[in-house]
Design a protein around this motif. Structure first.
Motif, PDB file in Angstrom:
ATOM      1  N   PRO A 220      42.485  34.801  37.944  1.00 53.96           N
ATOM      2  CA  PRO A 220      41.413  33.792  38.028  1.00 53.96           C
ATOM      3  C   PRO A 220      41.774  32.613  38.928  1.00 53.96           C
ATOM      4  O   PRO A 220      40.910  32.083  39.642  1.00 53.96           O
ATOM      5  CB  PRO A 220      41.237  33.346  36.574  1.00 53.96           C
ATOM      6  CG  PRO A 220      41.706  34.502  35.764  1.00 53.96           C
ATOM      7  CD  PRO A 220      42.840  35.081  36.539  1.00 53.96           C
ATOM      8  N   LEU A 221      43.051  32.219  38.907  1.00 55.70           N
ATOM      9  CA  LEU A 221      43.460  31.110  39.768  1.00 55.70           C
ATOM     10  C   LEU A 221      43.411  31.504  41.237  1.00 55.70           C
ATOM     11  O   LEU A 221      43.047  30.689  42.096  1.00 55.70           O
ATOM     12  CB  LEU A 221      44.875  30.659  39.383  1.00 55.70           C
ATOM     13  CG  LEU A 221      45.016  29.991  38.008  1.00 55.70           C
ATOM     14  CD1 LEU A 221      46.472  29.662  37.726  1.00 55.70           C
ATOM     15  CD2 LEU A 221      44.166  28.724  37.930  1.00 55.70           C
ATOM     16  N   LYS A 223      41.343  33.662  42.508  1.00 53.46           N
ATOM     17  CA  LYS A 223      39.926  33.707  42.887  1.00 53.46           C
ATOM     18  C   LYS A 223      39.378  32.322  43.189  1.00 53.46           C
ATOM     19  O   LYS A 223      38.434  32.173  43.977  1.00 53.46           O
ATOM     20  CB  LYS A 223      39.113  34.352  41.764  1.00 53.46           C
ATOM     21  CG  LYS A 223      39.299  35.862  41.661  1.00 53.46           C
ATOM     22  CD  LYS A 223      38.390  36.444  40.595  1.00 53.46           C
ATOM     23  CE  LYS A 223      38.503  37.953  40.536  1.00 53.46           C
ATOM     24  NZ  LYS A 223      37.606  38.550  39.499  1.00 53.46           N
ATOM     25  N   ARG A 224      39.966  31.323  42.565  1.00 52.02           N
ATOM     26  CA  ARG A 224      39.522  29.949  42.816  1.00 52.02           C
ATOM     27  C   ARG A 224      40.113  29.395  44.102  1.00 52.02           C
ATOM     28  O   ARG A 224      39.808  28.269  44.491  1.00 52.02           O
ATOM     29  CB  ARG A 224      39.911  29.054  41.644  1.00 52.02           C
ATOM     30  CG  ARG A 224      39.206  29.422  40.344  1.00 52.02           C
ATOM     31  CD  ARG A 224      39.643  28.554  39.189  1.00 52.02           C
ATOM     32  NE  ARG A 224      39.378  27.142  39.445  1.00 52.02           N
ATOM     33  CZ  ARG A 224      39.673  26.159  38.577  1.00 52.02           C
ATOM     34  NH1 ARG A 224      40.240  26.469  37.410  1.00 52.02           N
ATOM     35  NH2 ARG A 224      39.399  24.910  38.867  1.00 52.02           N
ATOM     36  N   LEU A 226      43.327  28.771  44.857  1.00 49.43           N
ATOM     37  CA  LEU A 226      44.460  27.854  44.753  1.00 49.43           C
ATOM     38  C   LEU A 226      45.605  28.323  45.638  1.00 49.43           C
ATOM     39  O   LEU A 226      45.829  29.521  45.821  1.00 49.43           O
ATOM     40  CB  LEU A 226      44.933  27.756  43.300  1.00 49.43           C
ATOM     41  CG  LEU A 226      43.964  27.093  42.312  1.00 49.43           C
ATOM     42  CD1 LEU A 226      44.586  27.048  40.931  1.00 49.43           C
ATOM     43  CD2 LEU A 226      43.594  25.692  42.774  1.00 49.43           C
TER      44      LEU A 226
END
Length: 233
Positions: A220-221, A223-224, A226
């Motif tokens: 998820p990180l 995909k953001r 980061l």
């Protein structure tokens, strides 16, 4: 009530007399070894309350070395020149036949504290004296070293794979390796499963933990969007 000053003087005189008396009654730091020093290492050698005389005791440290034999009452005392760390050795070859040091090694380290004296007693009793040859020690330590090196190599391969596939330096890789070891301990020792079952289960559990962390945290990180630094933090 009496005069407080007179009472105070009387207490001082009594206290001073006690100190002087104790000083006169206290023996020197060593009867035969290091009697010129103010500090000492001492102890008793007894087997179930029975004193053992003639046991060789050796004290080394701070550039100083001295030895003595225990007296008939099992006591020994060696004066030392300064407050420092010393190694105390009980020569097992001078113990009676069949008597060995039961707890710990025959050589122990002691450190002198504020009192200037330290007591070192060895727990001895009947037992077998295990004398391991240099060759046996070398082979045993060589095998342990190879085993430990293989574990470090395996952990390094895993860390390299993570960095090569994700570009991320996983500072928690040590914890993940430890998780695999704990899983093997649980399956093999606590659950008493056969080793050929416990090891594959530990591998599966470790893989599941890694996948869960990636799916629930890192993916998820990523995909953001980061960056690597934020992911490492």
């Amino acid at each position: 009530m009496g005069n407080p000053r007179r009472l105070l003087k009387l207490l001082i005189v009594v206290f001073t007399s006690l100190i002087i008396g104790l000083g006169l009654l206290t023996p020197a730091n060593a009867d035969t070894v290091g009697e010129e020093y103010d500090y000492a290492v001492l102890g008793n050698v007894k087997i179930e309350g029975v004193a053992v005389g003639g046991v060789r005791m050796l004290v080394e440290g701070a550039g100083y070395s001295a030895e003595t034999l225990t007296s008939d009452d099992g006591s020994w005392l060696i004066g030392v020149p300064s407050k420092d760390v010393y190694s105390v050795t009980l020569d097992e070859s001078t113990l009676p036949a069949g008597v060995v040091v039961l707890e710990g090694e025959p050589t122990q380290e002691v450190e002198l504290g504020l009192s200037g004296r330290v007591v070192m007693n060895f727990f001895i009793g009947e037992g077998e004296r295990n004398e391991v040859s240099f060759v046996d020690q070398f082979i045993s330590r060589f095998i342990y070293g190879i085993n430990f090196g293989l574990m470090l190599g395996l952990a390094s391969v895993g860390l390299s794979l993570v960095f090569g596939t994700t570009g991320l330096s996983n500072f928690a890789h040590g914890e993940m390796v430890t998780f695999g070891a704990v899983a093997a301990l649980v399956f093999g020792v606590f659950m008493q499963l056969p080793i050929w079952v416990a090891i594959p289960l530990a591998v599966i559990a470790s893989a599941g933990m890694g996948w869960s962390l990636d799916a629930g945290l890192w993916k998820p990180l990523r995909k953001r969007g980061l960056g690597i630094v934020q992911l490492m933090i």
